[in-house]
Design an enzyme around this catalytic site. Sequence first.
Site, PDB file in Angstrom:
ATOM      1  N   TYR A  27       0.852  -1.207   0.000  1.00  8.36           N
ATOM      2  CA  TYR A  27       0.000   0.000   0.000  1.00  8.36           C
ATOM      3  C   TYR A  27       0.880   1.246   0.000  1.00  8.36           C
ATOM      4  O   TYR A  27       0.649   2.189  -0.778  1.00  8.36           O
ATOM      5  CB  TYR A  27      -0.925  -0.002   1.224  1.00  8.36           C
ATOM      6  CG  TYR A  27      -1.757   1.257   1.318  1.00  8.36           C
ATOM      7  CD1 TYR A  27      -2.748   1.525   0.381  1.00  8.36           C
ATOM      8  CD2 TYR A  27      -1.528   2.194   2.325  1.00  8.36           C
ATOM      9  CE1 TYR A  27      -3.506   2.694   0.445  1.00  8.36           C
ATOM     10  CE2 TYR A  27      -2.278   3.365   2.401  1.00  8.36           C
ATOM     11  CZ  TYR A  27      -3.259   3.614   1.459  1.00  8.36           C
ATOM     12  OH  TYR A  27      -3.993   4.767   1.515  1.00  8.36           O
ATOM     13  N   LYS A  58       1.153   4.329  -2.827  1.00  9.53           N
ATOM     14  CA  LYS A  58       0.930   5.750  -2.554  1.00  9.53           C
ATOM     15  C   LYS A  58       2.186   6.581  -2.826  1.00  9.53           C
ATOM     16  O   LYS A  58       2.092   7.757  -3.190  1.00  9.53           O
ATOM     17  CB  LYS A  58       0.413   5.933  -1.130  1.00  9.53           C
ATOM     18  CG  LYS A  58      -1.016   5.397  -0.948  1.00  9.53           C
ATOM     19  CD  LYS A  58      -2.017   6.130  -1.850  1.00  9.53           C
ATOM     20  CE  LYS A  58      -3.444   5.700  -1.646  1.00  9.53           C
ATOM     21  NZ  LYS A  58      -4.401   6.445  -2.498  1.00  9.53           N
TER      22      LYS A  58
HETATM   23  P1  NDP Z   1     -13.452   4.187   1.481  1.00  9.50           P
HETATM   24  O1  NDP Z   1     -13.197   2.729   1.503  1.00  9.50           O
HETATM   25  O2  NDP Z   1     -14.513   4.760   2.346  1.00  9.50           O
HETATM   26  O3  NDP Z   1     -13.722   4.665  -0.023  1.00  9.50           O
HETATM   27  C1  NDP Z   1     -13.007   4.137  -1.106  1.00  9.50           C
HETATM   28  C2  NDP Z   1     -13.739   4.469  -2.380  1.00  9.50           C
HETATM   29  O4  NDP Z   1     -12.980   3.940  -3.483  1.00  9.50           O
HETATM   30  C3  NDP Z   1     -15.121   3.848  -2.444  1.00  9.50           C
HETATM   31  O5  NDP Z   1     -16.017   4.796  -2.972  1.00  9.50           O
HETATM   32  C4  NDP Z   1     -14.958   2.688  -3.403  1.00  9.50           C
HETATM   33  O6  NDP Z   1     -16.153   2.517  -4.157  1.00  9.50           O
HETATM   34  C5  NDP Z   1     -13.851   3.223  -4.311  1.00  9.50           C
HETATM   35  N1  NDP Z   1     -13.154   2.151  -4.993  1.00  9.50           N
HETATM   36  C6  NDP Z   1     -12.399   1.151  -4.478  1.00  9.50           C
HETATM   37  N2  NDP Z   1     -11.984   0.335  -5.458  1.00  9.50           N
HETATM   38  C7  NDP Z   1     -12.499   0.829  -6.611  1.00  9.50           C
HETATM   39  C8  NDP Z   1     -12.447   0.434  -7.961  1.00  9.50           C
HETATM   40  N3  NDP Z   1     -11.784  -0.668  -8.355  1.00  9.50           N
HETATM   41  N4  NDP Z   1     -13.090   1.169  -8.895  1.00  9.50           N
HETATM   42  C9  NDP Z   1     -13.768   2.266  -8.524  1.00  9.50           C
HETATM   43  N5  NDP Z   1     -13.858   2.713  -7.269  1.00  9.50           N
HETATM   44  C10 NDP Z   1     -13.239   1.986  -6.327  1.00  9.50           C
HETATM   45  O7  NDP Z   1     -12.043   4.837   1.821  1.00  9.50           O
HETATM   46  P2  NDP Z   1     -11.507   6.341   1.888  1.00  9.50           P
HETATM   47  O8  NDP Z   1     -12.544   7.318   1.584  1.00  9.50           O
HETATM   48  O9  NDP Z   1     -10.765   6.452   3.148  1.00  9.50           O
HETATM   49  O10 NDP Z   1     -10.437   6.283   0.705  1.00  9.50           O
HETATM   50  C11 NDP Z   1     -10.368   7.239  -0.337  1.00  9.50           C
HETATM   51  C12 NDP Z   1      -8.912   7.477  -0.692  1.00  9.50           C
HETATM   52  O11 NDP Z   1      -8.247   8.047   0.410  1.00  9.50           O
HETATM   53  C13 NDP Z   1      -8.133   6.214  -1.067  1.00  9.50           C
HETATM   54  O12 NDP Z   1      -7.321   6.487  -2.194  1.00  9.50           O
HETATM   55  C14 NDP Z   1      -7.271   5.962   0.163  1.00  9.50           C
HETATM   56  O13 NDP Z   1      -6.092   5.278  -0.151  1.00  9.50           O
HETATM   57  C15 NDP Z   1      -7.008   7.388   0.610  1.00  9.50           C
HETATM   58  N6  NDP Z   1      -6.593   7.542   2.006  1.00  9.50           N
HETATM   59  C16 NDP Z   1      -7.408   7.125   3.041  1.00  9.50           C
HETATM   60  C17 NDP Z   1      -6.976   7.279   4.349  1.00  9.50           C
HETATM   61  C18 NDP Z   1      -7.797   6.818   5.517  1.00  9.50           C
HETATM   62  O14 NDP Z   1      -7.269   6.772   6.641  1.00  9.50           O
HETATM   63  N7  NDP Z   1      -9.063   6.507   5.345  1.00  9.50           N
HETATM   64  C19 NDP Z   1      -5.675   7.890   4.668  1.00  9.50           C
HETATM   65  C20 NDP Z   1      -4.934   8.310   3.513  1.00  9.50           C
HETATM   66  C21 NDP Z   1      -5.387   8.140   2.246  1.00  9.50           C
HETATM   67  P3  NDP Z   1     -16.795   1.117  -4.616  1.00  9.50           P
HETATM   68  O15 NDP Z   1     -16.462   0.098  -3.562  1.00  9.50           O
HETATM   69  O16 NDP Z   1     -18.247   1.422  -4.733  1.00  9.50           O
HETATM   70  O17 NDP Z   1     -16.160   0.843  -5.939  1.00  9.50           O
END
Ligand code: NDP
Length: 258
Positions: free
Chosen positions: A167, A171
């Site tokens: 991961y 990033k």
């Molecule tokens: P969530 O799991 O709440 O949201 C992730 C989103 O990504 C969902 O809407 C999911 O939608 C979508 N997603 C995942 N895989 C796919 C795919 N193959 N195609 C399309 N959409 C996809 O997590 P976060 O909101 O926390 O994450 C958002 C971003 O923030 C990510 O890039 C994560 O790495 C980053 N981040 C998060 C942190 C945290 O602590 N939460 C810290 C730092 C960065 P669906 O399943 O409907 O496809």
Amino acid sequence: AAKRLTGKTIVVTGASSGIGRSTALEFARTAPQNGLRLILTARRIDTLKEVAADIAKEVGDGVKVLPFKLDVSSSAEIKAFVGNLPEEWRNIDVLVNNAGLVKGVARAPEIDEDDINVMFQTNVTGLVNMTQVVLPIFLARPDGGHGDIINVGSIAGREPYAGGSIYCATKAAVRSFSESLRKELIATRVRVIEIDPGQVETEFSVIRFYGDKSKADAVYAGVEPLTPDDIAEVIVFNATRRENVVVADTLIYPNHQA
Ligand code: NDP
């Protein structure tokens, strides 16, 4: 600053939950009467429709919302994306590359190959492919090209941790890509913006532990995590700066995260 969003078309990937969902709502709240078009993408189309309904409930019908099923790990779906949008939705101004995930916590000898592939395919290849289909729209503009690409990286791309090597590597790749792209586009008015959150409470950790909520909750023990709205506000802040202003690189921590 909200006026700078007038008439804009904005794509948010991963808009079905967490940071992406909040970002969609925050754009709508910031410019409810400015003719915004929000294209919300993710795999869960029903959840995207609920987000669209939440936006309508909160701000009314001044913001147009298009829920669009798109799996960013599918190159074929991404290649067809712009062509499959209704004509009046194709003039994209802002791409928020937010979709991403972490799968598993494992030391290097035990990392599952499927988890490696899904993380790279989603977090890196998907983000690059999305950028490649949207950039030509930006660059075709008569002023030599303008538009915003906002990439959601992570603190993990700057400070790798034990058990998260893949991961963290994805990033770090996002971060490098953002910086290279910014330099490649220096002669245009395209802005490339990297946002690196620390701990944010979303579905993210539940997915990391394959659905085990108690393990996910333990991640936040001792730290008051950020909310997805905290990140959304920063994303919208970036998209509403004057065109000559690029807040290129932002790290957002909860106050007590080490
Ligand atoms: P969530 O799991 O709440 O949201 C992730 C989103 O990504 C969902 O809407 C999911 O939608 C979508 N997603 C995942 N895989 C796919 C795919 N193959 N195609 C399309 N959409 C996809 O997590 P976060 O909101 O926390 O994450 C958002 C971003 O923030 C990510 O890039 C994560 O790495 C980053 N981040 C998060 C942190 C945290 O602590 N939460 C810290 C730092 C960065 P669906 O399943 O409907 O496809």
